[in-house]
Design a protein around this motif. Structure first.
Motif, short mmCIF file in Angstrom:
data_model
loop_
_atom_site.label_atom_id
_atom_site.label_comp_id
_atom_site.label_asym_id
_atom_site.label_seq_id
_atom_site.Cartn_x
_atom_site.Cartn_y
_atom_site.Cartn_z
N ASP A 49 0.08 -4.09 3.97
CA ASP A 49 0.55 -4.93 2.86
C ASP A 49 -0.47 -6.03 2.63
O ASP A 49 -1.01 -6.59 3.60
N MET A 50 -0.72 -6.35 1.38
CA MET A 50 -1.66 -7.43 1.08
C MET A 50 -0.88 -8.61 0.49
O MET A 50 -0.26 -8.48 -0.56
N MET A 51 -0.91 -9.73 1.18
CA MET A 51 -0.21 -10.92 0.70
C MET A 51 -0.94 -11.45 -0.54
O MET A 51 -2.18 -11.57 -0.52
N LEU A 52 -0.20 -11.80 -1.58
CA LEU A 52 -0.84 -12.31 -2.80
C LEU A 52 -0.47 -13.76 -3.09
O LEU A 52 -1.33 -14.56 -3.46
N ALA A 53 0.80 -14.09 -2.94
CA ALA A 53 1.23 -15.47 -3.21
C ALA A 53 2.56 -15.71 -2.53
O ALA A 53 3.30 -14.76 -2.25
N VAL A 54 2.87 -16.97 -2.30
CA VAL A 54 4.14 -17.29 -1.64
C VAL A 54 4.76 -18.52 -2.29
O VAL A 54 4.06 -19.41 -2.77
N LYS A 55 6.10 -18.51 -2.31
CA LYS A 55 6.82 -19.70 -2.76
C LYS A 55 7.46 -20.32 -1.53
O LYS A 55 8.26 -19.66 -0.83
N LEU A 56 7.08 -21.56 -1.23
CA LEU A 56 7.64 -22.27 -0.07
C LEU A 56 8.64 -23.31 -0.57
O LEU A 56 8.42 -23.91 -1.63
N GLU A 57 9.69 -23.52 0.19
CA GLU A 57 10.60 -24.64 -0.11
C GLU A 57 10.47 -25.64 1.02
O GLU A 57 10.76 -25.31 2.18
N LEU A 58 10.00 -26.82 0.69
CA LEU A 58 9.67 -27.81 1.73
C LEU A 58 10.56 -29.04 1.63
O LEU A 58 10.90 -29.47 0.51
N ALA A 85 0.84 -1.20 0.00
CA ALA A 85 0.00 0.00 0.00
C ALA A 85 0.88 1.26 0.00
O ALA A 85 0.55 2.25 -0.64
N ALA A 86 2.03 1.20 0.68
CA ALA A 86 2.89 2.39 0.80
C ALA A 86 3.40 2.83 -0.57
O ALA A 86 3.39 4.02 -0.89
N SER A 87 3.85 1.88 -1.40
CA SER A 87 4.38 2.26 -2.72
C SER A 87 3.30 2.12 -3.80
O SER A 87 3.53 2.48 -4.94
N ARG A 88 2.14 1.60 -3.41
CA ARG A 88 1.03 1.33 -4.33
C ARG A 88 1.47 0.45 -5.49
O ARG A 88 1.06 0.64 -6.63
N GLN A 89 2.33 -0.50 -5.20
CA GLN A 89 2.82 -1.37 -6.25
C GLN A 89 2.83 -2.82 -5.82
O GLN A 89 2.92 -3.11 -4.64
N MET A 90 2.79 -3.69 -6.82
CA MET A 90 3.01 -5.10 -6.54
C MET A 90 4.52 -5.28 -6.40
O MET A 90 5.28 -4.69 -7.18
N GLU A 91 4.93 -6.05 -5.41
CA GLU A 91 6.36 -6.30 -5.24
C GLU A 91 6.59 -7.77 -5.00
O GLU A 91 5.70 -8.47 -4.52
#
Ligand code: EPU
Length: 302
Positions: free
Chosen positions: A185-194, A159-165
């Motif tokens: 901040d809005m979480m959109l997706a995550v990459k996990l290493e399991l 939200a602070a930079s108004r950008q997807m990062e």
């Protein structure tokens, strides 16, 4: 809050956003408490900046809702709208030891889906309700593990930079029930290493955690999990229990008989009831132990 501006209402379909007027948040939270507001269900991550520009242009305040499992929402007509991600299909994509998971994916389903594909590590989180995004934001953990250990990359809307990062795992700090993400901040997706583990072995771990949880937590009742964080080296639940506060109630808001850090809605508790109970217990703990308990539950009360 209602979204009535025709310009906004007309723009939503093109953004892949569905307006759900007067949604009861009591029905979207595990505590079953909360008033009503308009909900915007988002199907496309790339539409988020435009959507927020639209809302900001009309000075419509908003909050991001995950799975609603660690949340206490205020009563009555709420003074902000709620944004929620709709889960795409598929919401989990595996590649070797990596799992690319959408923030809206159900946490429990993610744990079992990965397990069935011989990817372990998250056994402790079985039985924790909510979404991957919510688990990520607060670094959910149990039985000696926390999700942050497995995070390699996070896609988010800042939200602070108004950008997807996209942040790499080492750019984020994960501490006990706390992360370096900003509150908006809005979480959109995550990459996990399991870690690779045979399914039967993971299943054994899952069963053990499930049993421990069933034995010590009020799973069938409406709750937000633990209300307070554990202070360093102590257990909030044990302290509240030692004060004999199990069963204490304000209306239908009640300290669980099974686990004293779980406060349950045993009927039609209001947010006011629950907040009064929480404040009362906190005061008693401070008086007796000299410890000011920190909230684990997130409160949206204005
Ligand atoms: N205890 C009591 N009375 C109670 C509750 C607990 O005496 O009413 C004692 C237990 O007998 C045990 C000790 O306190 O000796 C610790 O209890 P427990 O193992 O249930 O763990 P906890 O510290 O209360 C934490 C997390 C839970 C997580 C469990 C298992 C926090 C605030 N709580 O609970 O997480 O499921 O460990 O790992 O960190 C949550 O985050 O919402 C949550 C429930």
């Amino acid at each position: 809050m209602r979204i009535e501006d025709p310009k906004i209402v007309a723009a939503l379909p093109d953004l892949g956003v569905q307006l759900k007027p007067r949604t009861s948040l009591a029905e979207l939270t595990s505590l079953g408490i909360g008033g009503a507001t308009d909900l915007l269900s988002i199907t496309r991550h790339d539409a988020i900046p435009d959507l927020l520009n639209l809302l900001d242009g009309q000075a419509i305040p908003h909050k991001f809702l995950g799975g609603g499992s660690n949340l206490l929402v205020g009563d009555g007509e709420l003074p902000w709208v709620v944004l929620q991600l709709a889960s795409p299909q598929p919401d989990i994509v595996l590649e070797g030891n990596f799992a690319q998971v959408d923030a809206a994916a159900d946490l429990g389903r993610t744990v079992t889906f990965c397990a069935k594909n011989d990817l372990g590590g998250m056994e402790g989180l079985i039985g924790v309700p909510g979404t991957i995004g919510g688990a990520l934001r607060m670094n959910a953990g149990a039985y000696g593990m926390q999700i942050g250990s497995y995070v390699r990359e996070v896609k988010l809307y800042r939200a602070a930079s108004r950008q997807m990062e996209t942040l790499q795992g080492d750019q984020i700090s994960f501490e006990y029930r706390h992360t370096s993400f900003a509150p908006d901040d809005m979480m959109l997706a995550v990459k996990l290493e399991l870690p690779s583990k045979p399914y039967p072995e993971i299943l054994k771990g899952i069963r053990i955690c499930n049993e421990k949880r069933r034995a010590s937590q009020p799973l069938g009742q409406k709750s937000a999990g633990c209300i307070f964080k554990n202070p360093p080296g102590a257990s909030a639940g044990r302290m509240i229990d030692e004060l004999g506060l199990k069963g204490l109630n304000v209306g239908d808001a009640r300290v669980s008989d099974r686990h004293a850090n779980f406060f349950v809605n045993s009927g039609k508790a209001s947010a006011k009831d629950m907040l009064t109970l929480i404040a009362g217990v906190r005061e008693r703990v401070e008086k007796s132990f000299g410890v000011i308990l920190e909230y684990e539950v997130v409160v949206w009360n204005a």
